[in-house]
Design a protein around this motif. Structure first.
Motif, PDB file in Angstrom:
ATOM      1  N   MET A 220     -23.651   5.301  -6.218  1.00 32.18           N
ATOM      2  CA  MET A 220     -23.343   4.039  -5.529  1.00 32.18           C
ATOM      3  C   MET A 220     -21.828   3.921  -5.401  1.00 32.18           C
ATOM      4  SD  MET A 220     -25.645   1.208  -7.489  1.00 32.18           S
ATOM      5  CE  MET A 220     -25.476   1.883  -9.131  1.00 32.18           C
ATOM      6  N   PRO A 221     -21.310   3.642  -4.213  1.00 28.06           N
ATOM      7  CA  PRO A 221     -19.870   3.433  -4.089  1.00 28.06           C
ATOM      8  C   PRO A 221     -19.447   2.195  -4.898  1.00 28.06           C
ATOM      9  CG  PRO A 221     -20.932   3.513  -1.920  1.00 28.06           C
ATOM     10  CD  PRO A 221     -22.012   3.507  -2.946  1.00 28.06           C
ATOM     11  N   PHE A 222     -18.308   2.297  -5.571  1.00 25.58           N
ATOM     12  CA  PHE A 222     -17.817   1.134  -6.314  1.00 25.58           C
ATOM     13  C   PHE A 222     -16.304   1.165  -6.430  1.00 25.58           C
ATOM     14  CE2 PHE A 222     -18.364   4.383  -9.579  1.00 25.58           C
ATOM     15  CZ  PHE A 222     -17.250   4.218 -10.397  1.00 25.58           C
ATOM     16  N   ASN A 223     -15.748  -0.007  -6.680  1.00 30.63           N
ATOM     17  CA  ASN A 223     -14.337  -0.175  -7.010  1.00 30.63           C
ATOM     18  C   ASN A 223     -14.292  -0.751  -8.414  1.00 30.63           C
ATOM     19  OD1 ASN A 223     -13.437   0.600  -4.444  1.00 30.63           O
ATOM     20  ND2 ASN A 223     -13.670  -1.470  -3.670  1.00 30.63           N
ATOM     21  N   PHE A 224     -13.256  -0.412  -9.135  1.00 33.64           N
ATOM     22  CA  PHE A 224     -13.102  -0.866 -10.512  1.00 33.64           C
ATOM     23  C   PHE A 224     -11.635  -1.204 -10.694  1.00 33.64           C
ATOM     24  CE2 PHE A 224     -11.925   0.590 -14.870  1.00 33.64           C
ATOM     25  CZ  PHE A 224     -12.702  -0.278 -15.615  1.00 33.64           C
ATOM     26  N   TRP A 225     -11.335  -2.360 -11.271  1.00 35.81           N
ATOM     27  CA  TRP A 225      -9.940  -2.617 -11.535  1.00 35.81           C
ATOM     28  C   TRP A 225      -9.734  -3.299 -12.867  1.00 35.81           C
ATOM     29  CZ3 TRP A 225     -12.427  -4.781  -7.367  1.00 35.81           C
ATOM     30  CH2 TRP A 225     -12.440  -6.156  -7.248  1.00 35.81           C
ATOM     31  N   ILE A 226      -8.521  -3.049 -13.394  1.00 34.03           N
ATOM     32  CA  ILE A 226      -8.088  -3.596 -14.672  1.00 34.03           C
ATOM     33  C   ILE A 226      -6.969  -4.579 -14.366  1.00 34.03           C
ATOM     34  CG2 ILE A 226      -7.026  -3.071 -16.914  1.00 34.03           C
ATOM     35  CD1 ILE A 226      -8.132  -0.175 -16.570  1.00 34.03           C
ATOM     36  N   GLN A 227      -7.136  -5.810 -14.816  1.00 32.55           N
ATOM     37  CA  GLN A 227      -6.113  -6.833 -14.628  1.00 32.55           C
ATOM     38  C   GLN A 227      -5.488  -7.142 -15.984  1.00 32.55           C
ATOM     39  OE1 GLN A 227      -9.340  -9.157 -12.813  1.00 32.55           O
ATOM     40  NE2 GLN A 227      -7.766  -9.925 -11.427  1.00 32.55           N
ATOM     41  N   LEU A 228      -4.160  -7.179 -16.021  1.00 32.06           N
ATOM     42  CA  LEU A 228      -3.427  -7.445 -17.252  1.00 32.06           C
ATOM     43  C   LEU A 228      -2.472  -8.615 -17.040  1.00 32.06           C
ATOM     44  CD1 LEU A 228      -2.446  -3.739 -17.928  1.00 32.06           C
ATOM     45  CD2 LEU A 228      -4.198  -5.029 -19.148  1.00 32.06           C
ATOM     46  N   LEU A 229      -2.447  -9.511 -17.991  1.00 31.98           N
ATOM     47  CA  LEU A 229      -1.521 -10.642 -17.951  1.00 31.98           C
ATOM     48  C   LEU A 229      -0.879 -10.814 -19.319  1.00 31.98           C
ATOM     49  CD1 LEU A 229      -3.593 -13.297 -15.965  1.00 31.98           C
ATOM     50  CD2 LEU A 229      -1.545 -12.115 -15.181  1.00 31.98           C
ATOM     51  N   PRO A 230       0.407 -11.162 -19.354  1.00 25.38           N
ATOM     52  CA  PRO A 230       1.046 -11.400 -20.646  1.00 25.38           C
ATOM     53  C   PRO A 230       0.615 -12.759 -21.204  1.00 25.38           C
ATOM     54  CG  PRO A 230       2.590 -11.855 -18.871  1.00 25.38           C
ATOM     55  CD  PRO A 230       1.323 -11.340 -18.232  1.00 25.38           C
ATOM     56  N   THR A 231       0.448 -12.832 -22.511  1.00 22.40           N
ATOM     57  CA  THR A 231       0.217 -14.125 -23.159  1.00 22.40           C
ATOM     58  C   THR A 231       1.428 -14.489 -24.004  1.00 22.40           C
ATOM     59  OG1 THR A 231      -0.994 -13.031 -24.940  1.00 22.40           O
ATOM     60  CG2 THR A 231      -2.306 -13.963 -23.159  1.00 22.40           C
ATOM     61  N   SER A 232       2.246 -13.473 -24.338  1.00 19.99           N
ATOM     62  CA  SER A 232       3.525 -13.664 -25.036  1.00 19.99           C
ATOM     63  C   SER A 232       4.301 -12.359 -24.861  1.00 19.99           C
ATOM     64  CB  SER A 232       3.301 -13.973 -26.520  1.00 19.99           C
ATOM     65  OG  SER A 232       2.881 -12.814 -27.205  1.00 19.99           O
ATOM     66  N   ASP A 233       5.439 -12.247 -25.529  1.00 21.09           N
ATOM     67  CA  ASP A 233       6.214 -11.002 -25.451  1.00 21.09           C
ATOM     68  C   ASP A 233       5.524  -9.849 -26.173  1.00 21.09           C
ATOM     69  OD1 ASP A 233       8.142 -12.271 -23.988  1.00 21.09           O
ATOM     70  OD2 ASP A 233       9.541 -12.520 -25.662  1.00 21.09           O
ATOM     71  N   THR A 234       4.612 -10.179 -27.083  1.00 21.36           N
ATOM     72  CA  THR A 234       3.989  -9.140 -27.903  1.00 21.36           C
ATOM     73  C   THR A 234       2.482  -9.022 -27.706  1.00 21.36           C
ATOM     74  OG1 THR A 234       3.724 -10.698 -29.728  1.00 21.36           O
ATOM     75  CG2 THR A 234       5.743  -9.372 -29.703  1.00 21.36           C
ATOM     76  N   GLU A 235       1.893  -9.869 -26.847  1.00 20.58           N
ATOM     77  CA  GLU A 235       0.447  -9.840 -26.625  1.00 20.58           C
ATOM     78  C   GLU A 235       0.135  -9.995 -25.143  1.00 20.58           C
ATOM     79  OE1 GLU A 235      -1.283 -12.888 -29.078  1.00 20.58           O
ATOM     80  OE2 GLU A 235      -1.141 -11.632 -30.854  1.00 20.58           O
ATOM     81  N   SER A 236      -1.066  -9.564 -24.792  1.00 22.80           N
ATOM     82  CA  SER A 236      -1.513  -9.682 -23.410  1.00 22.80           C
ATOM     83  C   SER A 236      -3.022  -9.904 -23.384  1.00 22.80           C
ATOM     84  CB  SER A 236      -1.128  -8.430 -22.611  1.00 22.80           C
ATOM     85  OG  SER A 236      -1.580  -7.261 -23.239  1.00 22.80           O
TER      86      SER A 236
END
Length: 137
Positions: free
Chosen positions: A82-98
């Protein structure tokens, strides 16, 4: 197109460190020993693509098609039933965590949707859990 999203996972590492590791698939070598042996059927990868045998469908491969540093890594299936797309989204929550969320959009035939929806949702959640536990240093 059916869409499946993981829950949001907190990662105790900075966004840039997570992005740097996940945007280069050759880094899988560093965490390969953490993947259960029964999940490593013919796993192969380079910096932009990954391929693995998935029972019962056979070889599935995908390639990174877009990188938006340090926020998003987008993949597209190359070899899949099956054709598919997959993506990873990253956002910072602080300078040391995301935080991270995974999304799959798959072109699932209507007659298969009921059968594959639950395994796909569970699968994306397991992948997100595994990625959240990687040491990104």
């Amino acid at each position: 197109m059916a869409q499946f999203e993981s829950s949001i996972k907190q990662i105790p590492y900075p966004q840039q460190a997570v992005y740097d590791m996940l945007s280069d698939l050759s880094n899988i070598e560093r965490v390969k020993d953490r993947i259960p042996e029964d999940k490593l059927n013919n796993l192969s990868f380079d910096s932009d693509s990954i391929s693995i045998d998935v029972a019962p469908v056979g070889a599935v491969s995908m390639r990174i098609v877009e990188r938006e540093e340090p926020k998003t890594i987008k993949f597209e299936s190359e070899n899949s039933p099956m054709p598919f797309n997959f993506w990873i989204q990253l956002l910072p929550t602080s300078d040391t965590e995301s935080k991270m969320r995974l999304t799959i959009k798959a072109d699932i035939p209507i007659f298969l949707k009921a059968m594959v929806s639950k395994p796909l949702q569970e699968g994306i959640e397991k992948i997100a859990d595994a990625l959240a536990m990687i040491p990104y240093e």
